[in-house]
Every structure is written in C-alpha cells, then in structure tokens.
Scaffold this motif. Sequence first.
Motif, mmCIF file in Angstrom:
data_model
loop_
_atom_site.group_PDB
_atom_site.id
_atom_site.type_symbol
_atom_site.label_atom_id
_atom_site.label_comp_id
_atom_site.label_asym_id
_atom_site.label_seq_id
_atom_site.Cartn_x
_atom_site.Cartn_y
_atom_site.Cartn_z
ATOM 1 N N PRO A 67 0.823 -1.214 0.000
ATOM 2 C CA PRO A 67 0.000 0.000 0.000
ATOM 3 C C PRO A 67 0.859 1.266 0.000
ATOM 4 O O PRO A 67 1.760 1.413 0.821
ATOM 5 N N THR A 68 0.592 2.167 -0.934
ATOM 6 C CA THR A 68 1.351 3.403 -1.036
ATOM 7 C C THR A 68 0.523 4.454 -1.774
ATOM 8 O O THR A 68 -0.366 4.125 -2.566
ATOM 9 N N THR A 69 0.829 5.722 -1.514
ATOM 10 C CA THR A 69 0.192 6.819 -2.239
ATOM 11 C C THR A 69 1.046 7.245 -3.426
ATOM 12 O O THR A 69 0.637 8.122 -4.185
ATOM 13 N N ASP A 70 2.208 6.649 -3.571
ATOM 14 C CA ASP A 70 3.133 7.020 -4.645
ATOM 15 C C ASP A 70 2.820 6.192 -5.891
ATOM 16 O O ASP A 70 3.160 5.018 -5.977
ATOM 17 N N SER A 71 2.167 6.819 -6.865
ATOM 18 C CA SER A 71 1.772 6.098 -8.082
ATOM 19 C C SER A 71 2.980 5.635 -8.888
ATOM 20 O O SER A 71 2.916 4.625 -9.594
ATOM 21 N N ALA A 72 4.104 6.374 -8.779
ATOM 22 C CA ALA A 72 5.306 5.984 -9.523
ATOM 23 C C ALA A 72 5.817 4.632 -9.046
ATOM 24 O O ALA A 72 6.204 3.770 -9.840
ATOM 25 N N ILE A 73 5.809 4.421 -7.729
ATOM 26 C CA ILE A 73 6.254 3.135 -7.174
ATOM 27 C C ILE A 73 5.327 2.016 -7.626
ATOM 28 O O ILE A 73 5.769 0.945 -8.039
#
Length: 531
Positions: free
Chosen positions: A129-135
Amino acid sequence: MSILYPWVFFALIPLYLLYKKNVESSKDPQFTEDKKTQVRQIRFLYLAIAFAVLALSRPVIQNSFVDEKFDAQEYIIAVDASYSMQADDIKPTRYEAAKKAIEKLLVLHPKDRFAIFAFTSNTLLISPPTTDSAISMNALDALNPAFILTKSTNLKQMFQTIAKVSHTKKNLIIFSDGGDESDLNQLVSICKKNSIIPYIVASASKKGTALKKDGRYIKDQYSSLVISRINPILEDLAAKSGGKYYELDSSNVVEELSDDISSQDKKATDGTVQVKSYKELFYLPLLFAMAFFFASVTKLHQLYLLLPFMFLPNPSHAEVLDFYHVKKADESFKEQKYLDSAKEFEKVTPSVRSYYNAATAYYKAGHYKKALEYFDMIRTPSKEIKQKIFYNMAGCAVKLKRFDRAEVYYQQALALGEDEDALYNLRLLQKLNLKTGVNITDMLPPKNAQTKKNSSKKNATQKDEKKEGGGKSGSTQQAGESSDGASDAKKGDTKKADKSEEKQTQKGEYKMGYRSYEMINKGYTDEKEPW
C-alpha cells in the motif's frame, strides 16, 4: 470567547511581582523627574508584555462543529496475469489495456493508498500500500508475464488471499476476463464473509477472440478453437457482493469507476470526523502590545527586556533556537557522538532535513529502530530523496535482521530509478536467501578480505573478489542532505555481480526478483488447459 492556551497566563505571575516592586520603588521622594519618566516607560513595557501574553494564550470565538472527510482511502487492485489476458480483442492486449487503466486510476486518486496484486492460479503482492503512483506502476511494469508459468485464472484463490489483508472494509478493484470460474455462490460467500466489495472491470470483449500460441491458434482436446471472452458470472458476482461491474472496452470506464468508489467513500460513516473551527482574535491584544512597546522603548539597549519572549510558548521559539541546536548537532556528529547529535536534531523545527539528519545520526549510533522510525516520518515530493530514504530504511531493516522488509525497501528504491547499490544488495539478499532473525554478519564476506592480498597476486585477488563479493546492506546514503555538516556515509564496499545476473537485469531498469516468480508459479504443473 474562549482561551485555547490558558496556562500561558502563568507567565503573568512573575511579571506582576516585578511590576509591584517597580511601583514601590517609584514612590521614593528622592527620585528625580527624569527617573520617574523612566519608571513610567518601564510600566508601558510591562503592559506590552502583558498584552503579548494575552495574544499568546490564543483568544478565539468558537464556531460550531463541522464534519470533515478523511483525505485518504485505501484500495486493493488485483490484475489478472493469466495467459488469456494476452489476447488482443482489446488493443494492444487485455493485460496492457488493464495496466493503462490502472495508471489512469492512480492519477485520479493521488491522495489514496493502493496495494496491487497480480494473480493467475496463485496470487502475488507486487506493490505494498502506497500513495506514490510511480512506485506502484514501476512495480507493475517490472512483472514480466513471459516468466509466469501458471497460466490459468483462479478467482477463488485470489479472494482468499485478499481476505487475509488487514483492511476492515476491502475495496477490491479487479481487472480480469474471469477465466473459466463457474462457482458463483462460493465466490459471493467469500466476499460477504470477509467484507470484500468487488469492483470488477471485465477485461475482454463479449464477442471474444481465438487464443494463439507461437503464432498458431490454440485448439482444445476436441480440435476446436479456444475462444476466450468475458466470463458471464463476473456481472452477477459484482451485483451479489455489493460491488459494481464495468467493461474495459468502454471509453469512460476509468472515470466511471473513479466516481463510484469516491461516492462510496462519501457515504461511509467512519470516513468523517467532527472538527471545531475558530475565529482568531489574537491580533487585537497584539496591536495593544506593539503600541505600548513603542511607547516604552526610547533607547536601543532597552531591547534586552524582550528576551523573555523567546522562552514563551510560541511558534517562533523553535525557529530562533534552530541555529544553536544544528550547530551542537554538527559538532557532536564530527566528534562521533552520534546519539547526542540525534538528540539535538530532534529539537530542530520538524522538516525533511531535520528528520533525515536525526535518522542518520541514530543509524550511526546503532539505534536502528529509531532511525527507521524517523526515515518513515519523512514526507517529500522529491523522487531522489525518496529513493535515498527507501535505501536507508532497507539498511536499518538489515541491521534489525528483518530481511523480508529489507527486500521490499530495496525494491521500492529501485522502482524510483537506477541505484547500483540497492540492486546489488537486493541480489545479495535473494542469493543468500536469508531468513528473519539470522545473523547476517556470519554469512556475508568480510569487507577487507581483498585488501589483505599482496600486490603481486592482483589477478588471483580479482578472481576471489568475483566469488566473494562485498556485503554492504547496512550502509546509509546521506548524499548532502544536511547543511549542518553531517558527513556522507561512505559506501566503500567493492561491488561484484554475477555475469549471469547482469544479463537478466539491464542497467537502469528494475526487474522482479526470481523469488517473486517462484511465488506466483508455486505448485506449477504442466496445465492441460492453460487458458
């Protein structure tokens, strides 16, 4: 009217005692007229300080409570990576079209957290889970369907995996053609029992297409062409499980999906919080304080009386003392008193730099858990800083013998760009197949094993280095993050990679580790109907 910080008024007690003493002394008949004028000016200064204290106590007018929605929501995306997703009835292929739709969805929800799973007959978490779309997208791009041996679709196994996720309500967005699943009731039961709400994007056309392999059409045991199309149970599955159904070949499917999940969040009662709003009144006593101050100050040397302001609870206090704390932290760091340095950095006004420097100092002091906490607290839009943070978090995880977490952090660092150190350390961890709790120092080669060789044996040394490598999973990257003099950690260790591994991983491009493919290929047998 209300006072938010009434305890600030305690500062008036010593102020009153000083004022009373000044009044008593001014009654002395021997005072000259000039002396009495000075006393009056000091009294104006007392009034200025008293009004400043009133301003710092933060007088406000309370408004009514208002409901505010939480900014971030959590979603799970499951993308079908089975062989039938390579069909081209949706251009360029079903799988590639699904990836583009996922990327667009992430852009529309920049504040929300997404976890991404890929599934065939097994399910694999490819992005935590992350808010970083690049990752998230780099992790999805790193998955190569050509290396996936399991070719069929198993929705039941995927739902059972998602059921283990810790979310209370699991908003699950599925991109799949549905495979040959037929037990609708069982799938619905799993969803309802585990609070899974499926938003199913049917990633195929209703008409379908004939599947090909090596340029030739695939035929079943009856010599009939294998036609893959949308599994009709998907629509019923979404409806009976409280979700919604979409078709990927629709022009506005992503926008419609985005609107639906956003509207569901607005209806959720646990997605709001009551917050008080205020009308600030501090500027009124502050104006009086300034007026009395200018009336009282006639000479520049009298400004020393304002020093008590620096020690009252106000936002500028920390900023005024930042220079002092940074200087002390810098001196302690140079003297290798890393724990003292970290404590001083903690006193600096919170920022990306102060957190980064505190984390680095804690790492140097051997307090790896504390260092990990501070690295995790950093929020920055800088891609370069994020990459260094993930690299350093991996180093902390290695020191704490949490090798599973270290691999994830190295993968996140690589997802943000090329990093030879992170790639080398990730390969080394995967190669050694370390388990959490194992002492890594017993398994990695000594750093200086190569330097002890005689210069006359240079060629033999180079061969030994290729066999031994150099473990450096615990190093930190600092790279000029501080202006306080905290020196950069040297990477120093010799990097030697296996030639076969270099061929598998092109420079500057992160590839999914072989252990990940082992998980999604687990239990593989030669499938009779790999579609």
